[in-house]
Scaffold this active site. Structure first.
Site, mmCIF file in Angstrom:
data_model
loop_
_atom_site.group_PDB
_atom_site.id
_atom_site.type_symbol
_atom_site.label_atom_id
_atom_site.label_comp_id
_atom_site.label_asym_id
_atom_site.label_seq_id
_atom_site.Cartn_x
_atom_site.Cartn_y
_atom_site.Cartn_z
ATOM 1 N N HIS A 179 0.837 -1.212 0.000
ATOM 2 C CA HIS A 179 0.000 0.000 0.000
ATOM 3 C C HIS A 179 0.867 1.256 0.000
ATOM 4 O O HIS A 179 0.558 2.238 -0.677
ATOM 5 C CB HIS A 179 -0.921 0.010 1.227
ATOM 6 N N HIS A 228 0.442 -4.035 9.196
ATOM 7 C CA HIS A 228 1.880 -4.140 8.985
ATOM 8 C C HIS A 228 2.598 -3.730 10.263
ATOM 9 O O HIS A 228 2.049 -3.009 11.103
ATOM 10 C CB HIS A 228 2.335 -3.234 7.832
ATOM 11 N N ASP A 266 7.848 -2.395 8.329
ATOM 12 C CA ASP A 266 7.353 -2.530 6.954
ATOM 13 C C ASP A 266 7.105 -1.164 6.318
ATOM 14 O O ASP A 266 7.402 -0.950 5.137
ATOM 15 C CB ASP A 266 6.048 -3.336 6.936
#
Length: 260
Positions: free
Chosen positions: A115, A156, A160
């Site tokens: 994302h 996450h 990350d």
């Protein structure tokens, strides 16, 4: 200091922000087809965007296959029915990761956030080719909010998101240098991007064409005014015609006494 958890019922917030960023960038990238203000070519813009995305996703595949961490999401925790996937029945299921369940409820593809790859690529692209300074600031603010929401939704780990921030920016920086610069559409330049050497040759050719065009305009102006020769040639012809007339007068005067 850890971020507070949003909980499963508010996990949609990060997805909503990401959807807004994605649709906004998509609409902006195709606005040259609608509005008269055309600063770039949509095809060339998306070619750069896809190059950034492919390079970033390639690095992401390497990292999450080489580093396995326990999933932080709620459906990945012990006791959840979605924490484990059923054994694959064929090699195709292995390749597709039990699509779509493996994509929606996956627990292993963590480092680094996909994302954030899309978000940062879209924001950096608009920052370079967009025109509204306020929207640029708002885009970076939304990227920061998106990062915090991803962590708070436990989709996450913090690592990350942090790795995505510096990796994507470095990928865009180096890949952008390898790609030819996009032409500014407002100047009416060529459709295809050119290198600096080709651009210098193109500018010289344009200068020569401009000089040739000015000469042709001068010739047309002379033809319209009935002046097809240069002034120096015209003066020479006037002098020669004057001298020729004087010689003729002398010849006539000499011939007159003999005739009488």
């Amino acid at each position: 200091m850890a971020l507070p958890e949003l909980g499963q019922e508010k996990g949609y917030l990060s997805e909503s922000v990401f959807t807004f960023i994605f649709i906004s960038f998509l609409l902006w990238s195709f606005h040259p087809f609608i509005y008269h203000s055309k600063r770039f070519y949509t095809v060339l813009l998306w070619r750069r965007v896809l190059a950034f995305l492919v390079a970033s996703q390639f690095l992401r595949i390497i990292t999450f296959y080489s580093t396995q961490l326990p999933g932080p999401n709620y459906h990945c925790r012990e006791g959840s029915k979605l924490a484990t996937l059923p054994p694959p029945n064929s090699a195709l299921e292995v390749l597709l990761i039990n699509f779509p369940r493996g994509v929606l409820f996956g627990c292993g593809d963590l480092i680094f956030s996909s994302h954030m790859i899309f978000t940062l690529v879209f924001v950096r692209t608009y920052h370079k080719y967009g025109s509204n300074r306020l929207i640029k600031l708002l885009a970076w603010l939304m990227a920061i909010i998106q990062s915090l929401l991803i962590i708070a939704s436990r989709k996450h780990y913090t690592v990350d998101v942090v790795v995505a921030w510096y990796t994507v920016n470095l990928v865009v920086f180096f890949v952008d240098k390898k790609l030819p610069e996009m032409p500014d559409r407002t100047n009416g330049l060529s459709l295809l991007p050119v290198s600096s050497k080709d651009k210098d040759g193109w500018m010289k050719e344009e200068l020569q064409l401009h000089k040739l065009d000015s000469r042709m305009r001068d010739e047309v102006h002379k033809l319209l005014n009935g002046n097809t020769v240069d002034p120096t040639d015209r003066r020479q012809r006037v002098q020669m015609n004057g001298k020729h007339g004087e010689d003729m007068n002398h010849a006539v005067s000499d011939a007159t006494p003999n005739g009488t």
